[in-house]
Design an enzyme around this catalytic site. Structure first.
Site, short mmCIF file in Angstrom:
data_model
loop_
_atom_site.label_atom_id
_atom_site.label_comp_id
_atom_site.label_asym_id
_atom_site.label_seq_id
_atom_site.Cartn_x
_atom_site.Cartn_y
_atom_site.Cartn_z
N SER A 144 0.82 -1.23 0.00
CA SER A 144 0.00 0.00 0.00
C SER A 144 0.85 1.27 0.00
O SER A 144 0.53 2.26 0.67
CB SER A 144 -0.96 0.01 1.20
OG SER A 144 -1.84 -1.08 1.14
N ASP A 156 -8.68 -2.14 -2.29
CA ASP A 156 -10.08 -1.73 -2.14
C ASP A 156 -10.89 -1.82 -3.43
O ASP A 156 -12.12 -1.78 -3.39
CB ASP A 156 -10.16 -0.30 -1.60
CG ASP A 156 -9.99 -0.24 -0.09
OD1 ASP A 156 -10.07 -1.30 0.56
OD2 ASP A 156 -9.77 0.86 0.44
#
EC number: 2.5.1.19
Length: 407
Positions: free
Chosen positions: A172, A290
Protein backbone atom coordinates in the site's frame (compact mmCIF):
# COMPACT_ATOMS: atom_id res chain seq x y z
CA UNK A 1 -33.47 -1.43 3.62
CA UNK A 2 -33.30 -3.91 0.72
CA UNK A 3 -33.18 -2.38 -2.77
CA UNK A 4 -34.19 -3.92 -6.11
CA UNK A 5 -32.02 -2.64 -8.97
CA UNK A 6 -32.67 -2.97 -12.66
CA UNK A 7 -32.55 -0.88 -15.81
CA UNK A 8 -33.78 -0.99 -19.38
CA UNK A 9 -31.30 1.77 -20.29
CA UNK A 10 -28.10 0.04 -21.40
CA UNK A 11 -26.68 3.27 -22.89
CA UNK A 12 -25.39 5.43 -20.02
CA UNK A 13 -24.77 9.15 -20.18
CA UNK A 14 -24.44 11.67 -17.38
CA UNK A 15 -22.38 13.93 -15.13
CA UNK A 16 -21.78 12.99 -11.50
CA UNK A 17 -20.10 15.03 -8.74
CA UNK A 18 -18.50 12.50 -6.41
CA UNK A 19 -17.90 13.33 -2.73
CA UNK A 20 -14.36 14.14 -1.56
CA UNK A 21 -11.98 11.28 -0.84
CA UNK A 22 -12.56 9.67 2.55
CA UNK A 23 -8.86 8.75 2.77
CA UNK A 24 -7.71 12.30 2.07
CA UNK A 25 -10.43 13.92 4.21
CA UNK A 26 -9.62 11.86 7.31
CA UNK A 27 -5.91 12.62 7.02
CA UNK A 28 -6.64 16.34 6.64
CA UNK A 29 -9.15 16.39 9.52
CA UNK A 30 -6.42 15.03 11.80
CA UNK A 31 -3.88 17.54 10.47
CA UNK A 32 -6.39 20.36 11.01
CA UNK A 33 -6.80 19.22 14.65
CA UNK A 34 -3.00 19.52 15.03
CA UNK A 35 -2.75 22.77 13.01
CA UNK A 36 -6.09 24.62 13.44
CA UNK A 37 -5.21 27.46 11.05
CA UNK A 38 -5.60 25.28 7.92
CA UNK A 39 -9.04 25.19 6.24
CA UNK A 40 -10.56 22.34 4.22
CA UNK A 41 -12.77 22.27 1.11
CA UNK A 42 -14.68 19.46 -0.73
CA UNK A 43 -14.44 17.17 2.33
CA UNK A 44 -16.14 13.76 2.25
CA UNK A 45 -19.74 13.53 3.51
CA UNK A 46 -19.16 9.88 4.45
CA UNK A 47 -20.12 8.40 7.81
CA UNK A 48 -16.44 7.68 8.48
CA UNK A 49 -15.41 11.31 8.03
CA UNK A 50 -18.32 12.58 10.15
CA UNK A 51 -17.34 10.17 12.95
CA UNK A 52 -13.73 11.31 12.68
CA UNK A 53 -14.71 14.99 12.82
CA UNK A 54 -17.00 14.44 15.81
CA UNK A 55 -14.28 12.57 17.74
CA UNK A 56 -11.68 15.28 17.08
CA UNK A 57 -13.86 18.14 18.37
CA UNK A 58 -15.55 16.15 21.17
CA UNK A 59 -14.52 16.19 24.82
CA UNK A 60 -16.02 12.84 25.94
CA UNK A 61 -13.91 10.14 27.60
CA UNK A 62 -15.61 7.39 25.55
CA UNK A 63 -14.91 7.79 21.81
CA UNK A 64 -17.13 5.46 19.74
CA UNK A 65 -16.12 5.33 16.07
CA UNK A 66 -18.70 2.65 15.05
CA UNK A 67 -17.47 0.89 11.83
CA UNK A 68 -14.80 3.48 10.90
CA UNK A 69 -11.49 1.61 10.68
CA UNK A 70 -9.50 4.62 9.45
CA UNK A 71 -10.78 6.70 12.36
CA UNK A 72 -9.83 3.96 14.85
CA UNK A 73 -6.23 3.88 13.63
CA UNK A 74 -5.70 7.62 13.10
CA UNK A 75 -7.36 8.63 16.37
CA UNK A 76 -5.40 6.06 18.38
CA UNK A 77 -2.20 7.86 17.35
CA UNK A 78 -3.78 11.31 17.80
CA UNK A 79 -5.00 10.72 21.36
CA UNK A 80 -1.73 8.96 22.28
CA UNK A 81 0.23 12.19 21.72
CA UNK A 82 -2.49 14.50 23.10
CA UNK A 83 -0.82 15.33 26.39
CA UNK A 84 -3.06 15.05 29.47
CA UNK A 85 -6.07 13.61 27.62
CA UNK A 86 -7.41 10.16 28.60
CA UNK A 87 -9.93 8.37 26.36
CA UNK A 88 -11.38 4.91 25.73
CA UNK A 89 -11.58 4.19 21.99
CA UNK A 90 -14.31 1.73 21.04
CA UNK A 91 -16.50 0.82 18.06
CA UNK A 92 -19.00 -1.63 16.62
CA UNK A 93 -18.87 -5.38 17.37
CA UNK A 94 -17.00 -5.87 14.06
CA UNK A 95 -14.55 -3.10 15.00
CA UNK A 96 -13.83 -4.96 18.24
CA UNK A 97 -12.74 -7.94 16.09
CA UNK A 98 -10.34 -5.86 13.97
CA UNK A 99 -6.73 -5.94 15.21
CA UNK A 100 -5.07 -2.82 16.64
CA UNK A 101 -2.11 -4.49 18.43
CA UNK A 102 0.49 -3.58 15.78
CA UNK A 103 -0.23 0.13 16.18
CA UNK A 104 -0.46 -0.08 19.99
CA UNK A 105 2.95 -1.80 20.12
CA UNK A 106 4.44 0.81 17.76
CA UNK A 107 3.17 3.61 20.01
CA UNK A 108 4.54 1.74 23.05
CA UNK A 109 8.00 2.05 21.45
CA UNK A 110 7.48 5.82 21.81
CA UNK A 111 6.62 5.38 25.49
CA UNK A 112 2.87 5.87 25.12
CA UNK A 113 0.58 4.15 27.65
CA UNK A 114 -2.28 2.17 26.04
CA UNK A 115 -4.17 -0.70 27.68
CA UNK A 116 -6.88 -3.10 26.49
CA UNK A 117 -10.32 -2.90 28.12
CA UNK A 118 -11.39 -6.39 26.92
CA UNK A 119 -9.38 -8.69 24.65
CA UNK A 120 -5.65 -8.12 24.19
CA UNK A 121 -4.90 -6.86 20.68
CA UNK A 122 -8.38 -5.48 19.96
CA UNK A 123 -10.51 -2.43 20.80
CA UNK A 124 -11.76 -1.06 23.10
CA UNK A 125 -8.48 0.51 24.23
CA UNK A 126 -7.68 3.06 26.96
CA UNK A 127 -5.20 5.73 25.90
CA UNK A 128 -3.37 8.10 28.26
CA UNK A 129 -1.99 10.91 26.11
CA UNK A 130 1.49 12.19 26.85
CA UNK A 131 4.29 14.34 25.53
CA UNK A 132 6.56 12.14 23.42
CA UNK A 133 10.31 12.66 23.20
CA UNK A 134 11.31 9.22 21.82
CA UNK A 135 11.48 9.26 18.01
CA UNK A 136 12.32 5.78 16.67
CA UNK A 137 9.78 3.09 15.76
CA UNK A 138 10.17 -0.19 13.88
CA UNK A 139 7.15 -1.76 12.20
CA UNK A 140 6.46 -4.72 9.87
CA UNK A 141 6.20 -3.30 6.35
CA UNK A 142 3.34 -5.53 5.13
CA UNK A 143 0.75 -4.25 7.63
CA UNK A 144 -2.20 -1.98 6.80
CA UNK A 145 -0.87 1.36 5.56
CA UNK A 146 -3.29 3.04 7.99
CA UNK A 147 -1.04 2.04 10.92
CA UNK A 148 1.89 3.68 9.16
CA UNK A 149 -0.06 6.79 8.14
CA UNK A 150 -1.42 7.17 11.69
CA UNK A 151 2.15 7.49 13.00
CA UNK A 152 3.26 9.79 10.18
CA UNK A 153 0.32 12.18 10.64
CA UNK A 154 1.15 12.93 14.29
CA UNK A 155 4.94 12.74 13.84
CA UNK A 156 5.60 16.46 13.28
CA UNK A 157 4.06 17.21 16.69
CA UNK A 158 6.48 14.87 18.50
CA UNK A 159 9.31 16.68 20.27
CA UNK A 160 11.98 15.06 18.08
CA UNK A 161 9.88 14.04 15.06
CA UNK A 162 9.83 10.41 13.93
CA UNK A 163 12.14 7.90 12.27
CA UNK A 164 10.02 4.94 11.13
CA UNK A 165 11.81 1.80 9.94
CA UNK A 166 9.65 -0.65 7.93
CA UNK A 167 10.81 -4.28 7.98
CA UNK A 168 10.15 -6.43 4.90
CA UNK A 169 8.26 -5.66 1.68
CA UNK A 170 6.12 -2.51 1.90
CA UNK A 171 2.47 -2.79 0.81
CA UNK A 172 0.00 0.00 0.00
CA UNK A 173 2.80 2.47 -0.86
CA UNK A 174 0.36 4.91 -2.59
CA UNK A 175 -1.44 5.53 0.71
CA UNK A 176 1.87 6.20 2.49
CA UNK A 177 2.84 8.58 -0.32
CA UNK A 178 -0.54 10.32 -0.04
CA UNK A 179 0.13 11.02 3.64
CA UNK A 180 3.66 12.28 2.94
CA UNK A 181 2.40 14.49 0.08
CA UNK A 182 -0.17 16.15 2.37
CA UNK A 183 2.58 16.80 4.95
CA UNK A 184 4.74 18.27 2.19
CA UNK A 185 1.84 20.57 1.15
CA UNK A 186 1.99 21.97 4.70
CA UNK A 187 5.79 22.39 4.38
CA UNK A 188 6.46 19.67 6.95
CA UNK A 189 9.85 18.16 6.09
CA UNK A 190 9.88 14.41 5.35
CA UNK A 191 12.06 11.80 3.64
CA UNK A 192 11.35 8.26 2.42
CA UNK A 193 14.55 6.41 1.52
CA UNK A 194 14.67 2.63 1.25
CA UNK A 195 12.65 1.33 4.19
CA UNK A 196 13.10 4.39 6.43
CA UNK A 197 10.61 7.26 6.62
CA UNK A 198 11.50 10.41 8.55
CA UNK A 199 9.18 13.24 9.58
CA UNK A 200 10.77 16.31 11.16
CA UNK A 201 9.15 18.27 14.01
CA UNK A 202 7.18 21.43 13.18
CA UNK A 203 5.46 23.69 15.70
CA UNK A 204 3.21 25.65 13.33
CA UNK A 205 2.28 25.76 9.63
CA UNK A 206 1.21 28.66 7.42
CA UNK A 207 -2.54 29.28 7.00
CA UNK A 208 -3.72 27.46 3.89
CA UNK A 209 -6.84 26.04 2.23
CA UNK A 210 -6.53 22.34 1.41
CA UNK A 211 -8.95 21.11 -1.31
CA UNK A 212 -9.84 17.41 -1.10
CA UNK A 213 -9.86 15.51 -4.40
CA UNK A 214 -12.95 13.36 -5.03
CA UNK A 215 -12.77 9.71 -4.05
CA UNK A 216 -11.24 7.30 -6.59
CA UNK A 217 -12.60 4.22 -4.79
CA UNK A 218 -16.08 5.71 -5.33
CA UNK A 219 -15.22 6.33 -9.00
CA UNK A 220 -14.50 2.59 -9.42
CA UNK A 221 -18.24 1.79 -9.59
CA UNK A 222 -18.62 4.11 -12.59
CA UNK A 223 -15.68 2.46 -14.36
CA UNK A 224 -17.57 -0.82 -13.82
CA UNK A 225 -20.87 0.65 -15.10
CA UNK A 226 -19.18 1.96 -18.27
CA UNK A 227 -17.48 -1.42 -18.88
CA UNK A 228 -20.82 -3.28 -18.53
CA UNK A 229 -23.03 -0.86 -20.52
CA UNK A 230 -23.77 -1.23 -24.26
CA UNK A 231 -22.61 2.35 -24.80
CA UNK A 232 -21.50 4.87 -22.19
CA UNK A 233 -20.03 8.30 -21.54
CA UNK A 234 -19.96 9.42 -17.90
CA UNK A 235 -18.18 12.55 -16.64
CA UNK A 236 -17.04 12.63 -12.99
CA UNK A 237 -15.72 15.53 -10.90
CA UNK A 238 -13.42 16.53 -9.21
CA UNK A 239 -10.42 14.42 -10.28
CA UNK A 240 -6.73 14.97 -11.08
CA UNK A 241 -4.75 13.07 -13.68
CA UNK A 242 -1.74 13.01 -11.31
CA UNK A 243 -3.73 11.94 -8.26
CA UNK A 244 -2.21 11.05 -4.86
CA UNK A 245 -4.80 8.28 -4.44
CA UNK A 246 -3.62 4.73 -5.18
CA UNK A 247 -6.98 3.75 -6.65
CA UNK A 248 -6.31 6.10 -9.58
CA UNK A 249 -4.70 2.92 -10.99
CA UNK A 250 -8.29 2.27 -12.16
CA UNK A 251 -7.49 4.20 -15.36
CA UNK A 252 -4.89 1.66 -16.52
CA UNK A 253 -6.79 -1.36 -15.17
CA UNK A 254 -10.09 -0.53 -16.89
CA UNK A 255 -8.32 0.39 -20.13
CA UNK A 256 -7.75 -3.39 -20.31
CA UNK A 257 -11.53 -3.83 -19.94
CA UNK A 258 -12.56 -1.43 -22.67
CA UNK A 259 -12.93 1.87 -20.78
CA UNK A 260 -11.17 4.97 -22.13
CA UNK A 261 -10.47 7.82 -19.66
CA UNK A 262 -9.84 11.47 -20.58
CA UNK A 263 -9.18 14.48 -18.32
CA UNK A 264 -10.19 18.10 -18.83
CA UNK A 265 -9.79 20.62 -16.01
CA UNK A 266 -11.00 18.88 -12.85
CA UNK A 267 -13.29 16.53 -14.79
CA UNK A 268 -12.72 12.95 -15.89
CA UNK A 269 -14.78 11.34 -18.67
CA UNK A 270 -15.15 7.56 -18.98
CA UNK A 271 -16.17 6.14 -22.38
CA UNK A 272 -16.97 2.60 -23.49
CA UNK A 273 -14.70 1.41 -26.30
CA UNK A 274 -16.80 -0.20 -29.08
CA UNK A 275 -16.01 -3.77 -30.21
CA UNK A 276 -13.38 -4.23 -27.50
CA UNK A 277 -11.79 -7.71 -27.42
CA UNK A 278 -11.79 -8.92 -23.80
CA UNK A 279 -9.22 -11.26 -22.28
CA UNK A 280 -8.70 -12.82 -18.84
CA UNK A 281 -7.68 -10.16 -16.32
CA UNK A 282 -4.54 -10.87 -14.23
CA UNK A 283 -3.73 -8.22 -11.62
CA UNK A 284 -1.51 -7.78 -8.59
CA UNK A 285 -3.47 -5.44 -6.28
CA UNK A 286 -1.06 -5.08 -3.34
CA UNK A 287 -1.27 -1.28 -3.60
CA UNK A 288 -5.01 -1.05 -4.41
CA UNK A 289 -6.91 -3.83 -2.58
CA UNK A 290 -10.08 -1.73 -2.14
CA UNK A 291 -10.97 -2.00 -5.83
CA UNK A 292 -10.77 -5.82 -5.97
CA UNK A 293 -14.51 -6.24 -5.32
CA UNK A 294 -15.42 -3.87 -8.16
CA UNK A 295 -13.04 -5.57 -10.60
CA UNK A 296 -14.19 -9.16 -9.99
CA UNK A 297 -17.87 -8.16 -10.35
CA UNK A 298 -17.06 -6.34 -13.61
CA UNK A 299 -15.35 -9.50 -14.90
CA UNK A 300 -18.42 -11.58 -13.99
CA UNK A 301 -20.64 -9.13 -15.88
CA UNK A 302 -18.35 -9.21 -18.93
CA UNK A 303 -18.26 -13.02 -18.91
CA UNK A 304 -14.47 -13.09 -18.53
CA UNK A 305 -12.19 -14.74 -15.96
CA UNK A 306 -9.77 -13.02 -13.60
CA UNK A 307 -6.96 -13.84 -11.20
CA UNK A 308 -6.33 -11.18 -8.54
CA UNK A 309 -3.46 -11.36 -6.03
CA UNK A 310 -2.07 -9.15 -3.23
CA UNK A 311 -5.37 -9.19 -1.33
CA UNK A 312 -4.21 -10.27 2.17
CA UNK A 313 -5.49 -7.06 3.84
CA UNK A 314 -9.07 -7.76 2.66
CA UNK A 315 -9.52 -10.35 5.39
CA UNK A 316 -9.44 -7.69 8.14
CA UNK A 317 -11.67 -5.06 6.51
CA UNK A 318 -15.33 -4.33 7.38
CA UNK A 319 -15.84 -8.05 6.74
CA UNK A 320 -13.61 -10.85 5.41
CA UNK A 321 -14.07 -9.51 1.90
CA UNK A 322 -12.57 -12.53 0.13
CA UNK A 323 -14.97 -14.95 1.81
CA UNK A 324 -17.91 -12.56 1.28
CA UNK A 325 -17.09 -12.34 -2.44
CA UNK A 326 -16.85 -16.13 -2.72
CA UNK A 327 -20.29 -16.61 -1.13
CA UNK A 328 -22.13 -13.89 -3.07
CA UNK A 329 -20.55 -14.59 -6.48
CA UNK A 330 -21.36 -18.30 -6.07
CA UNK A 331 -25.03 -17.35 -5.50
CA UNK A 332 -24.91 -15.55 -8.86
CA UNK A 333 -23.71 -18.76 -10.54
CA UNK A 334 -19.98 -17.96 -10.66
CA UNK A 335 -17.18 -20.47 -10.21
CA UNK A 336 -14.75 -18.76 -7.85
CA UNK A 337 -11.96 -19.81 -5.49
CA UNK A 338 -10.12 -17.76 -2.88
CA UNK A 339 -6.94 -18.17 -0.82
CA UNK A 340 -5.58 -15.95 1.96
CA UNK A 341 -4.44 -13.35 -0.54
CA UNK A 342 -5.90 -14.19 -3.96
CA UNK A 343 -9.10 -14.72 -5.91
CA UNK A 344 -9.74 -16.63 -9.15
CA UNK A 345 -12.94 -16.32 -11.21
CA UNK A 346 -13.68 -18.72 -14.07
CA UNK A 347 -15.13 -17.14 -17.24
CA UNK A 348 -18.86 -17.79 -17.69
CA UNK A 349 -21.73 -16.23 -19.64
CA UNK A 350 -24.43 -17.15 -17.11
CA UNK A 351 -25.58 -14.88 -14.26
CA UNK A 352 -28.52 -15.86 -12.06
CA UNK A 353 -31.39 -13.34 -11.87
CA UNK A 354 -32.98 -11.64 -8.83
CA UNK A 355 -30.30 -12.82 -6.40
CA UNK A 356 -30.18 -11.18 -2.98
CA UNK A 357 -26.66 -9.89 -2.33
CA UNK A 358 -25.72 -9.79 1.37
CA UNK A 359 -23.57 -6.77 2.21
CA UNK A 360 -21.99 -7.82 5.56
CA UNK A 361 -21.97 -4.24 6.95
CA UNK A 362 -19.58 -3.46 4.10
CA UNK A 363 -20.25 -0.42 1.89
CA UNK A 364 -18.06 -1.77 -0.91
CA UNK A 365 -20.05 -5.02 -1.19
CA UNK A 366 -23.22 -3.01 -1.86
CA UNK A 367 -21.68 -0.70 -4.47
CA UNK A 368 -19.44 -3.25 -6.22
CA UNK A 369 -22.40 -5.51 -7.07
CA UNK A 370 -24.77 -2.69 -8.16
CA UNK A 371 -23.43 -2.38 -11.76
CA UNK A 372 -24.57 -5.98 -12.43
CA UNK A 373 -28.09 -4.51 -12.70
CA UNK A 374 -27.08 -3.68 -16.30
CA UNK A 375 -27.09 -7.44 -16.93
CA UNK A 376 -29.75 -8.90 -14.56
CA UNK A 377 -32.18 -7.56 -11.94
CA UNK A 378 -30.43 -7.74 -8.57
CA UNK A 379 -31.36 -7.16 -4.90
CA UNK A 380 -28.96 -5.41 -2.51
CA UNK A 381 -29.60 -6.14 1.18
CA UNK A 382 -29.01 -3.45 3.84
CA UNK A 383 -28.34 -0.96 1.06
CA UNK A 384 -28.03 1.99 3.46
CA UNK A 385 -24.53 0.70 4.31
CA UNK A 386 -23.21 2.88 1.42
CA UNK A 387 -23.39 5.90 3.75
CA UNK A 388 -20.05 4.77 5.21
CA UNK A 389 -18.22 6.24 2.21
CA UNK A 390 -20.73 7.41 -0.46
CA UNK A 391 -24.16 8.44 0.90
CA UNK A 392 -25.41 9.72 -2.51
CA UNK A 393 -24.65 6.51 -4.41
CA UNK A 394 -28.22 5.28 -4.99
CA UNK A 395 -29.38 8.76 -6.08
CA UNK A 396 -26.47 8.96 -8.51
CA UNK A 397 -27.53 5.59 -9.99
CA UNK A 398 -31.08 6.95 -10.41
CA UNK A 399 -29.59 9.93 -12.29
CA UNK A 400 -28.23 7.35 -14.78
CA UNK A 401 -31.84 6.05 -15.23
CA UNK A 402 -31.53 2.97 -13.02
CA UNK A 403 -34.73 1.87 -11.34
CA UNK A 404 -33.97 1.69 -7.61
CA UNK A 405 -36.90 0.61 -5.44
CA UNK A 406 -37.34 -0.68 -1.89
CA UNK A 407 -38.28 -4.33 -1.60
Amino acid sequence: MNLVLHTNHKNLEGQIAVTGSKSETNRLLLLKALFPNITLANTSNSDDSEVMQKALIGKDEIVDIHHAGTAMRFLTAYFAVNEGREVVMTGSSRMQERPIKILVEALAQLGVEISYEKEVGYPPIRIKGKKVSASKVTLAANVSSQYISALLLVASKLENGLELTLEGEITSIPYINMTLALLKDLEIQTSFEGNVIKVYPKETVASKEMVVESDWSSASYFFSLVALADQASITLSSYKKDSLQGDSALVGIYEKMGVETTFEGNKMTLKKQPNFKHETVNLELNNTPDIAQTIVVTCLGLGIGCHLTGLHTLKIKETDRLEALRIELTKLGATISVTNDSLTLVASENINHNIKIATYNDHRMAMAFAPLALKVPIIIEDAEVVSKSYPDFWNDLKALKFEVSEL
